[in-house]
Design a protein around this motif. Structure first.
Motif, PDB file in Angstrom:
ATOM      1  N   ILE A  38       0.843  -1.204   0.000  1.00  0.00           N
ATOM      2  CA  ILE A  38       0.000   0.000   0.000  1.00  0.00           C
ATOM      3  C   ILE A  38       0.877   1.253   0.000  1.00  0.00           C
ATOM      4  CG2 ILE A  38      -1.719   1.289   1.316  1.00  0.00           C
ATOM      5  CD1 ILE A  38      -2.759  -1.377   2.356  1.00  0.00           C
ATOM      6  N   ARG A  88      -6.082   3.112  -5.862  1.00  0.00           N
ATOM      7  CA  ARG A  88      -5.271   2.128  -5.133  1.00  0.00           C
ATOM      8  C   ARG A  88      -6.140   0.961  -4.660  1.00  0.00           C
ATOM      9  NH1 ARG A  88      -3.207   4.694  -0.033  1.00  0.00           N
ATOM     10  NH2 ARG A  88      -5.164   3.861   0.786  1.00  0.00           N
ATOM     11  N   GLU A 122      -5.480  -3.079  -3.815  1.00  0.00           N
ATOM     12  CA  GLU A 122      -5.991  -3.762  -2.626  1.00  0.00           C
ATOM     13  C   GLU A 122      -7.037  -4.824  -2.958  1.00  0.00           C
ATOM     14  OE1 GLU A 122      -6.786  -1.041   0.771  1.00  0.00           O
ATOM     15  OE2 GLU A 122      -6.037   0.515  -0.565  1.00  0.00           O
TER      16      GLU A 122
END
Length: 218
Positions: A113, A126, A131
């Motif tokens: 991350i 993201r 994720e």
């Protein structure tokens, strides 16, 4: 077992099979769509997790027949409406998946991350590009459990007159005709196995890095 009953009732068997599949699949899709943002909230905010995860656990403990009977009074639907079954099974799917998705997102390594953030990924991109794909193996595992559960629970709806292949159970017991019961059980088991196998294949297709890692380890 009277085998000649099967070809003589092929049209009805096919109709109930399609109905059973429809009643099981719609809640799975709806539950998945609802669970992803709820799981994201539960992973991102501790307060949301403290509320959503226990609430999901409580919802899943409600007996399915009780929910089928209570929902018409809440939704304003008829007791024989398919909507009651679909809403009830959607609740169970959400209850199963919220914690699974939250745990799957929490398992994404912090370094990954951080690297994505350093590369300029905004939170939404993201989540979608990094994720969520990394959470797919755990998410699919939870979805397989929810799918088998949904396919099984549809048959309980037969007790209130809407249950797909579950009709063979109630009718078979009333007429003391085991063939109907055996056919209903066999088809529900086959549906559950087929649904589980399809999700297993989809999970492998969506996570090619897992296959490559497994191949590299042998």
């Amino acid at each position: 077992m009277i085998w000649s009953w099967i070809p003589g009732n092929a049209d009805r068997i096919l109709a109930l099979l399609v109905e059973h599949l429809r009643l099981a699949l719609i809640p799975i899709v709806a539950g998945l769509v609802l669970s992803v943002p709820l799981g994201w909230l539960a992973n991102r905010y501790p307060l949301a997790r403290a509320i959503l995860v226990p609430a999901a656990g409580v919802l899943y403990t409600i007996p399915s027949l009780t929910l089928f009977v209570v929902l018409p009074g809440i939704l304003g639907t008829r007791i024989l409406s398919e909507i009651n079954i679909i809403v009830a099974l959607t609740i169970y799917t959400v209850a199963l998946l919220v914690r699974t998705i939250a745990d799957a997102l929490a398992a994404v390594p912090g370094l990954v991350i951080a690297a994505a953030t350093a590369m300029g990924y905004r939170p939404a991109r993201r989540f979608l590009d990094i994720e969520l794909p990394l959470a797919i193996p755990v998410l699919v595992a939870g979805l397989r459990v929810a799918t088998v559960s949904s396919i099984s629970l549809v048959s309980v709806g037969a007790l209130i007159g809407v249950g797909g292949l579950g009709e063979f159970f109630t009718e078979g017991f009333q007429l003391q005709f085991p063939t109907e019961i055996i056919v209903g059980v066999a088809l529900i088991v086959l549906l559950a196995l087929a649904g589980d196998a399809v999700l297993l294949v989809i999970g492998r297709i969506l996570t090619p890095w897992n296959r490559q890692a497994a191949g590299g380890g042998t």
